[in-house]
Design an enzyme around this catalytic site. Structure first.
Site, PDB file in Angstrom:
ATOM      1  N   LYS A   1       6.001   8.821  14.278  1.00  0.00           N
ATOM      2  CA  LYS A   1       4.990   8.055  13.535  1.00  0.00           C
ATOM      3  C   LYS A   1       3.998   7.380  14.493  1.00  0.00           C
ATOM      4  CE  LYS A   1       2.828   5.611  10.539  1.00  0.00           C
ATOM      5  NZ  LYS A   1       1.989   6.172   9.505  1.00  0.00           N
TER       6      LYS A   1
ATOM      7  N   ASP B   1       9.403  -7.228  -4.665  1.00  0.00           N
ATOM      8  CA  ASP B   1       8.467  -7.899  -3.760  1.00  0.00           C
ATOM      9  C   ASP B   1       8.747  -9.396  -3.784  1.00  0.00           C
ATOM     10  OD1 ASP B   1       5.585  -6.725  -2.509  1.00  0.00           O
ATOM     11  OD2 ASP B   1       5.841  -8.916  -2.547  1.00  0.00           O
TER      12      ASP B   1
ATOM     13  N   ARG C   1       2.867   9.065   5.860  1.00  0.00           N
ATOM     14  CA  ARG C   1       1.701   9.602   6.583  1.00  0.00           C
ATOM     15  C   ARG C   1       0.458   9.633   5.716  1.00  0.00           C
ATOM     16  NH1 ARG C   1       4.384  15.130   8.943  1.00  0.00           N
ATOM     17  NH2 ARG C   1       4.579  14.325  11.044  1.00  0.00           N
TER      18      ARG C   1
ATOM     19  N   TYR D   1       0.808  -1.222   0.000  1.00  0.00           N
ATOM     20  CA  TYR D   1       0.000   0.000   0.000  1.00  0.00           C
ATOM     21  C   TYR D   1       0.843   1.276   0.000  1.00  0.00           C
ATOM     22  CZ  TYR D   1      -4.465  -2.344   0.567  1.00  0.00           C
ATOM     23  OH  TYR D   1      -5.593  -3.084   0.346  1.00  0.00           O
ATOM     24  N   ILE D   2       2.061   1.216   0.523  1.00  0.00           N
ATOM     25  CA  ILE D   2       2.917   2.405   0.568  1.00  0.00           C
ATOM     26  C   ILE D   2       4.091   2.270  -0.409  1.00  0.00           C
ATOM     27  CG2 ILE D   2       4.359   3.870   2.060  1.00  0.00           C
ATOM     28  CD1 ILE D   2       1.323   3.882   2.747  1.00  0.00           C
TER      29      ILE D   2
ATOM     30  N   ASN E   1      -0.403   8.271  15.151  1.00  0.00           N
ATOM     31  CA  ASN E   1      -1.536   7.341  15.128  1.00  0.00           C
ATOM     32  C   ASN E   1      -2.098   7.084  16.527  1.00  0.00           C
ATOM     33  OD1 ASN E   1      -1.652   7.215  12.410  1.00  0.00           O
ATOM     34  ND2 ASN E   1      -0.604   5.264  12.183  1.00  0.00           N
TER      35      ASN E   1
ATOM     36  N   ARG F   1     -11.496  26.039  21.332  1.00  0.00           N
ATOM     37  CA  ARG F   1     -10.319  25.173  21.507  1.00  0.00           C
ATOM     38  C   ARG F   1     -10.686  23.717  21.757  1.00  0.00           C
ATOM     39  NH1 ARG F   1      -9.426  29.978  23.252  1.00  0.00           N
ATOM     40  NH2 ARG F   1     -10.418  29.631  25.264  1.00  0.00           N
TER      41      ARG F   1
ATOM     42  N   CYS G   1      -3.361   0.550  10.805  1.00  0.00           N
ATOM     43  CA  CYS G   1      -2.427   1.522  11.388  1.00  0.00           C
ATOM     44  C   CYS G   1      -2.822   1.906  12.806  1.00  0.00           C
ATOM     45  CB  CYS G   1      -2.398   2.791  10.527  1.00  0.00           C
ATOM     46  SG  CYS G   1      -2.081   2.433   8.809  1.00  0.00           S
TER      47      CYS G   1
HETATM   48  N1  SAJ Z   1     -12.574   6.737  13.288  1.00  0.00           N
HETATM   49  C1  SAJ Z   1     -13.564   6.981  14.256  1.00  0.00           C
HETATM   50  N2  SAJ Z   1     -13.923   8.269  14.512  1.00  0.00           N
HETATM   51  C2  SAJ Z   1     -13.345   9.329  13.864  1.00  0.00           C
HETATM   52  C3  SAJ Z   1     -12.349   9.075  12.896  1.00  0.00           C
HETATM   53  C4  SAJ Z   1     -11.971   7.763  12.625  1.00  0.00           C
HETATM   54  O1  SAJ Z   1     -14.122   6.069  14.873  1.00  0.00           O
HETATM   55  O2  SAJ Z   1     -13.744  10.467  14.144  1.00  0.00           O
HETATM   56  C5  SAJ Z   1     -12.186   5.334  13.002  1.00  0.00           C
HETATM   57  C6  SAJ Z   1     -12.458   4.900  11.575  1.00  0.00           C
HETATM   58  O3  SAJ Z   1     -13.786   4.496  11.408  1.00  0.00           O
HETATM   59  C7  SAJ Z   1     -11.476   3.768  11.420  1.00  0.00           C
HETATM   60  C8  SAJ Z   1     -10.284   4.199  12.273  1.00  0.00           C
HETATM   61  O4  SAJ Z   1     -10.773   5.239  13.109  1.00  0.00           O
HETATM   62  O5  SAJ Z   1     -11.999   2.564  11.951  1.00  0.00           O
HETATM   63  C9  SAJ Z   1      -9.075   4.682  11.496  1.00  0.00           C
HETATM   64  O6  SAJ Z   1      -9.433   5.510  10.394  1.00  0.00           O
HETATM   65  P1  SAJ Z   1      -8.660   6.869  10.031  1.00  0.00           P
HETATM   66  O7  SAJ Z   1      -9.307   7.494   8.858  1.00  0.00           O
HETATM   67  O8  SAJ Z   1      -8.543   7.708  11.242  1.00  0.00           O
HETATM   68  O9  SAJ Z   1      -7.149   6.425   9.704  1.00  0.00           O
HETATM   69  P2  SAJ Z   1      -6.413   5.353   8.699  1.00  0.00           P
HETATM   70  O10 SAJ Z   1      -6.124   4.128   9.516  1.00  0.00           O
HETATM   71  O11 SAJ Z   1      -7.087   5.174   7.397  1.00  0.00           O
HETATM   72  O12 SAJ Z   1      -5.031   6.168   8.396  1.00  0.00           O
HETATM   73  C10 SAJ Z   1      -4.193   6.614   9.473  1.00  0.00           C
HETATM   74  C11 SAJ Z   1      -3.845   8.099   9.280  1.00  0.00           C
HETATM   75  N3  SAJ Z   1      -3.240   8.625  10.495  1.00  0.00           N
HETATM   76  C12 SAJ Z   1      -3.713   9.743  11.106  1.00  0.00           C
HETATM   77  O13 SAJ Z   1      -4.672  10.367  10.706  1.00  0.00           O
HETATM   78  C13 SAJ Z   1      -2.968  10.201  12.324  1.00  0.00           C
HETATM   79  C14 SAJ Z   1      -2.882   8.243   8.084  1.00  0.00           C
HETATM   80  O14 SAJ Z   1      -2.449   9.591   7.952  1.00  0.00           O
HETATM   81  C15 SAJ Z   1      -1.649   7.328   8.287  1.00  0.00           C
HETATM   82  O15 SAJ Z   1      -0.742   7.413   7.179  1.00  0.00           O
HETATM   83  C16 SAJ Z   1      -2.167   5.900   8.366  1.00  0.00           C
HETATM   84  O16 SAJ Z   1      -3.029   5.806   9.517  1.00  0.00           O
HETATM   85  C17 SAJ Z   1      -0.947   4.972   8.461  1.00  0.00           C
HETATM   86  O17 SAJ Z   1      -0.570   4.360   7.434  1.00  0.00           O
HETATM   87  O18 SAJ Z   1      -0.327   4.914   9.543  1.00  0.00           O
END
Ligand code: SAJ
Length: 401
Positions: A201, A30, A149, A10-11, A205, A241, A255
């Site tokens: 990193k 790969d 990211r 994916y990356i 997350n 805030r 992630c």
């Molecule tokens: N979720 C909630 N409530 C929210 C937002 C998200 O319950 O308000 C849940 C989503 O439904 C999902 C989970 O969180 O189950 C994760 O979704 P996400 O959209 O927050 O994140 P990912 O896993 O798709 O991608 C994240 C991102 N990290 C951050 O936003 C800090 C992305 O930038 C990273 O590159 C990615 O992880 C990674 O590869 O680490």
């Protein structure tokens, strides 16, 4: 400059393609020969809008090729998975194996970068591993850690435009890595050391996980207090805030549901909030499953028949087909296992079929169901009309009722 990307997932695959598109000569490696074949034929083995066209362009331009083994290059990038094993302990064996593959090819002046999400200290550990095997290269190659990211679905834009954090094992290594990424990154490249970049990193997350846990905890409090959590959060967010995220049926994906464990495993005494957030987000899925099972029992007692139940959404977040670590899938599985002969309709509009679940179109499922359970907030579901005749368990805020 010839660059080798170890791992075409994916990356790794999008990064390799973007680097090639910016004029670098890129080899993508790969260990899965099917991935190599498919990539060479110009087809993606992952879902990412716009990427297939770019792959075909870089193949035609001769700037990119895929192989099962690395060949001699000037820069090597480790972009392989770091899953966890057993009791949430990180497993860096893929990083080590990929490093072993490039070890014999390294020469003076080369750049070696780890991108894989890694526990703190991994870059130092891998540096020691390299110099144990190639002592003549000590202080003669550049080693750095540079995490990605990007948000799946928006990878092409974010790979180029997001800021990045780059941490070398020394100042020269950081500078060399920054020089490389400036070939295709328009966002700012922030200098630091390898350990800080690794924890950065994991921090990003974990921060999101903690914030989602706060929203999920509020949803549990509101259930007891008989208050609408969606209204509450909207009102609290009017404070200049305060910026609370949305509750859901847990946290999924590869992630956010994984990376915080890399901190809690290494720093169990200190990482209290991070560990609690993981527990709360995992518990929320369990709580949702219990709510569905209770609603089914109540329905049966009241109506003297089993309910028809619609489980709406399997993906881990809205409008994608990715089900890795998905709480919606976990809840659906648990409800199916306890189904007690009830008619359970499983819905996921982003996939045509599933090897475990028999899928029902979402409108049909909604119309037929006595109990509707919204698990993933897909756009399609927001077009449905609230019905007083049904029991609606809205865990992801479709109707915000
Ligand atoms: N979720 C909630 N409530 C929210 C937002 C998200 O319950 O308000 C849940 C989503 O439904 C999902 C989970 O969180 O189950 C994760 O979704 P996400 O959209 O927050 O994140 P990912 O896993 O798709 O991608 C994240 C991102 N990290 C951050 O936003 C800090 C992305 O930038 C990273 O590159 C990615 O992880 C990674 O590869 O680490």
């Amino acid at each position: 400059m010839k660059a080798c990307f170890m791992g075409l997932g994916y990356i790794g695959l999008p990064t390799a393609i973007i680097a090639a598109k910016h004029g670098l000569d890129v080899i993508g490696v790969d260990i899965n020969s099917k991935v190599v074949e498919q990539t060479l034929s110009g087809h993606l083995h992952i879902v990412e809008p716009g990427l297939e066209g770019l792959l075909q362009e870089v193949l035609a331009e001769g700037h990119f090729t895929a192989l099962s083994h690395p060949v001699e290059c000037d820069a090597y990038f480790i972009v392989v998975p770091t899953p966890f094993k057993g009791d949430h302990q990180p497993d860096i064996s893929y990083v080590k194996n990929a490093t072993s593959m490039v070890l014999p090819l390294l020469k003076e002046g080369d750049l070696f970068v780890i991108e894989s999400t890694s526990p703190v200290g991994t870059t130092e550990l891998i540096t020691d591993f390299i110099f144990q095997n190639r002592p003549e290269l000590k202080d003669k190659i550049y080693i750095a850690y540079c995490p990605e990211r990007v948000l799946p679905g928006n990878v092409i834009y974010e790979l180029v435009n997001n800021d990045r954090v780059i941490g070398g094992i020394n100042e020269e290594s950081t500078t060399h890595a920054i020089d490389f990424y400036s070939h295709f990154v328009k966002g700012q490249l922030h200098r630091t050391n390898a350990r800080t970049a690794e924890l950065c990193k994991l921090t990003e997350n974990s921060s999101r996980d903690v914030q989602i846990a706060f929203a999920n905890e509020l949803s549990l409090i509101c259930e007891q207090a008989n208050i609408n959590v969606w209204d509450l959060i909207e009102l609290a967010n009017k404070h200049p805030r305060v910026n609370i995220l949305q509750p859901g049926c847990g946290v999924g994906g590869h992630c956010i549901a994984v990376d915080p464990y890399f901190i809690t495993a290494a720093y169990p005494k200190q990482a209290k909030i991070i560990a609690a957030a993981r527990e709360i987000n995992n518990y929320k899925a369990q709580w949702c499953a219990e709510r569905v099972k209770n609603a089914m029992l109540e329905f049966e007692l009241k109506n003297s028949r089993k309910p028809v139940v619609a489980m709406m959404g399997l993906a881990f977040k809205p409008n994608i087909d990715d089900m890795r670590e998905s709480p919606s899938k976990r809840i659906t599985t648990e409800v199916l296992q306890s189904k007690n002969n009830a008619d359970i309709l499983v819905v996921e509009p982003n996939i045509k079929e599933h090897n475990v679940f028999k899928l029902t179109p979402y409108i049909e499922a909604y119309e037929r169901a006595d109990i509707v359970v919204f698990l993933t907030a897909h756009n399609e579901f927001k077009e449905l009309k609230w019905s007083d005749d049904k029991i609606i368990l809205d865990f992801c805020g479709i109707f915000k009722k």
